[in-house]
Design a protein around this motif. Structure first.
Motif, PDB file in Angstrom:
ATOM      1  N   GLY A   1       0.819  -1.217   0.000  1.00 16.46           N
ATOM      2  CA  GLY A   1       0.000   0.000   0.000  1.00 16.46           C
ATOM      3  C   GLY A   1       0.846   1.257   0.000  1.00 16.46           C
ATOM      4  O   GLY A   1       0.617   2.174  -0.799  1.00 16.46           O
ATOM      5  N   PHE A   2       1.845   1.319   0.883  1.00 14.22           N
ATOM      6  CA  PHE A   2       2.691   2.510   0.949  1.00 14.22           C
ATOM      7  C   PHE A   2       3.553   2.661  -0.314  1.00 14.22           C
ATOM      8  O   PHE A   2       3.804   3.789  -0.757  1.00 14.22           O
ATOM      9  N   LEU A   3       3.996   1.551  -0.900  1.00 11.88           N
ATOM     10  CA  LEU A   3       4.778   1.638  -2.153  1.00 11.88           C
ATOM     11  C   LEU A   3       3.912   2.179  -3.293  1.00 11.88           C
ATOM     12  O   LEU A   3       4.359   3.022  -4.082  1.00 11.88           O
ATOM     13  N   ILE A   4       2.668   1.689  -3.387  1.00 10.12           N
ATOM     14  CA  ILE A   4       1.760   2.180  -4.434  1.00 10.12           C
ATOM     15  C   ILE A   4       1.439   3.653  -4.188  1.00 10.12           C
ATOM     16  O   ILE A   4       1.423   4.468  -5.129  1.00 10.12           O
ATOM     17  N   ALA A   5       1.185   4.011  -2.922  1.00  5.80           N
ATOM     18  CA  ALA A   5       0.897   5.408  -2.581  1.00  5.80           C
ATOM     19  C   ALA A   5       2.077   6.311  -2.937  1.00  5.80           C
ATOM     20  O   ALA A   5       1.883   7.460  -3.365  1.00  5.80           O
ATOM     21  N   LEU A   6       3.290   5.801  -2.783  1.00 10.94           N
ATOM     22  CA  LEU A   6       4.484   6.587  -3.117  1.00 10.94           C
ATOM     23  C   LEU A   6       4.496   6.950  -4.607  1.00 10.94           C
ATOM     24  O   LEU A   6       4.823   8.091  -4.976  1.00 10.94           O
ATOM     25  N   VAL A   7       4.106   5.991  -5.454  1.00  8.94           N
ATOM     26  CA  VAL A   7       4.052   6.256  -6.905  1.00  8.94           C
ATOM     27  C   VAL A   7       3.054   7.378  -7.190  1.00  8.94           C
ATOM     28  O   VAL A   7       3.347   8.325  -7.934  1.00  8.94           O
ATOM     29  N   GLY A   8       1.871   7.291  -6.593  1.00  3.78           N
ATOM     30  CA  GLY A   8       0.846   8.323  -6.810  1.00  3.78           C
ATOM     31  C   GLY A   8       1.278   9.689  -6.310  1.00  3.78           C
ATOM     32  O   GLY A   8       1.074  10.708  -6.995  1.00  3.78           O
ATOM     33  N   ALA A   9       1.901   9.734  -5.115  1.00  2.00           N
ATOM     34  CA  ALA A   9       2.335  11.014  -4.536  1.00  2.00           C
ATOM     35  C   ALA A   9       3.446  11.646  -5.378  1.00  2.00           C
ATOM     36  O   ALA A   9       3.455  12.867  -5.585  1.00  2.00           O
ATOM     37  N   VAL A  10       4.373  10.831  -5.866  1.00  3.11           N
ATOM     38  CA  VAL A  10       5.458  11.349  -6.716  1.00  3.11           C
ATOM     39  C   VAL A  10       4.883  11.892  -8.027  1.00  3.11           C
ATOM     40  O   VAL A  10       5.309  12.947  -8.523  1.00  3.11           O
ATOM     41  N   MET A  11       3.909  11.185  -8.602  1.00  2.00           N
ATOM     42  CA  MET A  11       3.271  11.676  -9.833  1.00  2.00           C
ATOM     43  C   MET A  11       2.634  13.043  -9.603  1.00  2.00           C
ATOM     44  O   MET A  11       2.752  13.944 -10.453  1.00  2.00           O
ATOM     45  N   LEU A  12       1.956  13.219  -8.471  1.00  2.00           N
ATOM     46  CA  LEU A  12       1.337  14.517  -8.173  1.00  2.00           C
ATOM     47  C   LEU A  12       2.393  15.600  -7.969  1.00  2.00           C
ATOM     48  O   LEU A  12       2.201  16.745  -8.382  1.00  2.00           O
ATOM     49  N   ALA A  13       3.515  15.236  -7.349  1.00  2.00           N
ATOM     50  CA  ALA A  13       4.582  16.207  -7.127  1.00  2.00           C
ATOM     51  C   ALA A  13       5.269  16.619  -8.431  1.00  2.00           C
ATOM     52  O   ALA A  13       5.914  17.670  -8.494  1.00  2.00           O
ATOM     53  N   LEU A  14       5.133  15.804  -9.490  1.00  3.82           N
ATOM     54  CA  LEU A  14       5.742  16.110 -10.787  1.00  3.82           C
ATOM     55  C   LEU A  14       4.754  16.778 -11.750  1.00  3.82           C
ATOM     56  O   LEU A  14       5.108  17.090 -12.887  1.00  3.82           O
ATOM     57  N   ALA A  15       3.512  16.999 -11.296  1.00  6.68           N
ATOM     58  CA  ALA A  15       2.503  17.629 -12.160  1.00  6.68           C
ATOM     59  C   ALA A  15       2.884  19.074 -12.466  1.00  6.68           C
ATOM     60  O   ALA A  15       3.569  19.736 -11.687  1.00  6.68           O
ATOM     61  N   THR A  16       2.453  19.561 -13.614  1.00 11.67           N
ATOM     62  CA  THR A  16       2.748  20.931 -14.056  1.00 11.67           C
ATOM     63  C   THR A  16       1.436  21.658 -14.354  1.00 11.67           C
ATOM     64  O   THR A  16       0.363  21.042 -14.350  1.00 11.67           O
ATOM     65  N   PRO A  17       1.504  22.970 -14.645  1.00 12.37           N
ATOM     66  CA  PRO A  17       0.266  23.684 -15.030  1.00 12.37           C
ATOM     67  C   PRO A  17      -0.318  23.190 -16.355  1.00 12.37           C
ATOM     68  O   PRO A  17      -1.436  23.565 -16.719  1.00 12.37           O
ATOM     69  N   HIS A  18       0.440  22.344 -17.051  1.00  6.27           N
ATOM     70  CA  HIS A  18      -0.017  21.852 -18.363  1.00  6.27           C
ATOM     71  C   HIS A  18      -0.280  20.350 -18.351  1.00  6.27           C
ATOM     72  O   HIS A  18      -0.479  19.747 -19.406  1.00  6.27           O
ATOM     73  N   SER A  19      -0.268  19.715 -17.178  1.00  6.54           N
ATOM     74  CA  SER A  19      -0.520  18.272 -17.090  1.00  6.54           C
ATOM     75  C   SER A  19      -1.927  17.947 -17.580  1.00  6.54           C
ATOM     76  O   SER A  19      -2.863  18.738 -17.400  1.00  6.54           O
TER      77      SER A  19
END
Length: 470
Positions: free
Chosen positions: A340-358
């Motif tokens: 669960g925490f490993l999967i959550a890490l993927v989602g959180a990192v994706m959100l942290a890499l989002a841009t105004p154009h995502s």
């Protein structure tokens, strides 16, 4: 042929008796998450900044966190019907005050009155289930309670987004009232009194220490986004909170009848499981606070579309929660929690890499992945924590988990706001670019919580090893 075990306390219509509490819990959890999506509109309508408006979230959770540990004591002084009727009436009054408010402070007062209702209903609902249903039906009824509580946050942002697309923000609060009035009718007509009024000694000092300590921490964290972590008001509030909570903990450990039985933390499995539940709740609430504001202020998308974007993740959260609890019986808590925490890490990192154009698809995918990971870790960790406690201590453990979740949720939201403001001030370019940079800072905080959670799962016992020890 052996007779089936009976409920501890017989009532005429147990299902009808639960309706008022299920509706109250649904509205309470709906209220906890639905307002996040309305914060940008509320900021404009009430002419306040991000640091101020987040009090509508943290203030609500803070009151729940103060009331929850008192629920066991209150239930020994008043009847079930009296408590639930008062809780629903308080929520209705609070909702009407917020709906009719002409300024921020009045909205906040209404929100905090609503928190009293939620703080009383949630723990009593689970306590009543244990009393009025036979053992062979308790699991199924608990599943319904859990589904109601998880379904509310799943549809909250979407429903709120659709309301705000056509109507004023006031209608969010008016929406609560009809459901609560129906619940009140069921409470007055179908709810029977459960349990016994023993009227035990009330330790007033413990109540004051709990309220002041929790408030100090949350106020300090909340003011930090406006004044900075090293400012005098923040440091004073944090020091008061920490010192008073230390006194509270010392008092609970030495009282013959503590309000919260903190001795259960001597149980290693409970302590680890409880910490994982707290971290997981902090991850969910920090991300769910940041994401709707990023979608509206970073991606510049309308509020109705924001609600629709949030819906898949909310539904997945509810569905995963329903499935994750069963994994504990088969493989224990450690493996699902780690995954669960490993999967959550993927989602959180994706959100942290989002841009105004995502793209919208990218944001939905990141949210869905996060909402698979968090409940996958949450349910087994919670079950592991409570199952490790013998007999009556499981009730103490449940109260502690419910209480700490609200306090940690309020702190996580306040800290996420602080990092959001820090990132906005450090950003450059357009308003959307600066807000996105602020959201990145907030999601970095979420990532730190995920990593700490994963490291803690390594300390859990495997199912095979724990069964060998039995």
């Amino acid at each position: 042929m052996d007779e089936m075990p009976q409920a501890r306390q017989q009532v005429r219509h147990p299902k009808l008796a639960m309706v008022s509490m299920l509706l109250g819990a649904f509205v309470g959890m709906f209220s906890e998450t639905s307002l996040n999506i309305a914060l940008p509109k509320l900021m404009a309508a009430l002419q306040v900044n991000t640091a101020t408006v987040q009090w509508l979230v943290t203030g609500y959770m803070l009151v729940i966190g103060i009331v929850l540990p008192l629920s066991s004591l209150i239930s020994k002084w008043f009847t079930t019907r009296q408590i639930i009727t008062f809780a629903l009436a308080a929520f209705i009054v609070g909702a009407i005050i917020s709906a009719m408010a002409n300024g921020f402070m009045v909205v906040l007062i209404g929100r905090m009155i609503q928190g009293i209702g939620t703080g009383l209903i949630l723990p009593l609902m689970f306590a009543v289930v244990m009393q009025i249903f036979p053992p062979q039906k308790i699991g199924a009824v608990m599943g319904v309670c859990a589904l109601v509580i998880m379904f509310a946050p799943a549809i909250g942002p979407t429903l709120t987004g659709l309301i705000l697309a056509k109507l004023s923000w006031r209608w969010i609060f008016w929406l609560f009232v009809p459901f609560l009035l129906i619940a009140l009718v069921f409470a007055l007509t179908s709810l029977e009194n459960v349990g016994e009024r023993t009227r035990p000694h009330v330790d007033v000092l413990s109540i004051l220490e709990s309220a002041i300590g929790c408030s100090g921490l949350v106020i300090g964290a909340s003011l930090s986004s406006r004044d900075g972590w090293l400012s005098a008001p923040v440091l004073v509030a944090l020091v008061i909170g920490i010192v008073v909570l230390a006194l509270y903990i010392h008092r609970q450990l030495n009282l013959a009848e503590p309000i919260l039985n903190l001795r259960v933390f001597a149980n290693r499995s409970f302590a680890i499981g409880a910490c994982l539940v707290m971290l997981d709740f902090g991850i969910i609430l920090s991300a769910m606070y940041l994401l709707p504001m990023y979608i509206q202020n970073g991606l510049l998308l309308p509020v109705a579309l924001t609600g629709i974007i949030m819906l898949p993740g909310g539904v997945i959260n509810a569905l995963t929660s329903a499935v994750a609890g069963r994994l504990y019986d088969n493989v224990g808590a450690k493996k699902p929690a780690m995954c669960g925490f490993l999967i959550a890490l993927v989602g959180a990192v994706m959100l942290a890499l989002a841009t105004p154009h995502s793209s919208i698809a990218y944001i939905i995918a990141a949210h869905v992945i996060l909402m698979i990971g968090c409940p996958l870790a949450m349910s087994p960790s919670q079950t592991s924590a409570l199952n490790s406690l013998p007999g009556m201590q499981s009730g103490d453990g449940s109260t502690i988990l419910n209480t700490m979740q609200q306090i940690i949720g309020a702190l996580a939201t306040a800290l996420a706001t602080s990092f959001l403001e820090l990132g906005r001030q450090a950003g450059t370019g357009s308003m959307a670019a600066r807000f996105t940079n602020g959201a990145h800072y907030g999601f970095y905080f979420t990532i730190v919580l995920v990593v700490i959670g994963f490291v803690l799962t390594l300390l859990m016992q495997d199912k095979s090893k724990s069964s060998d020890l039995e």
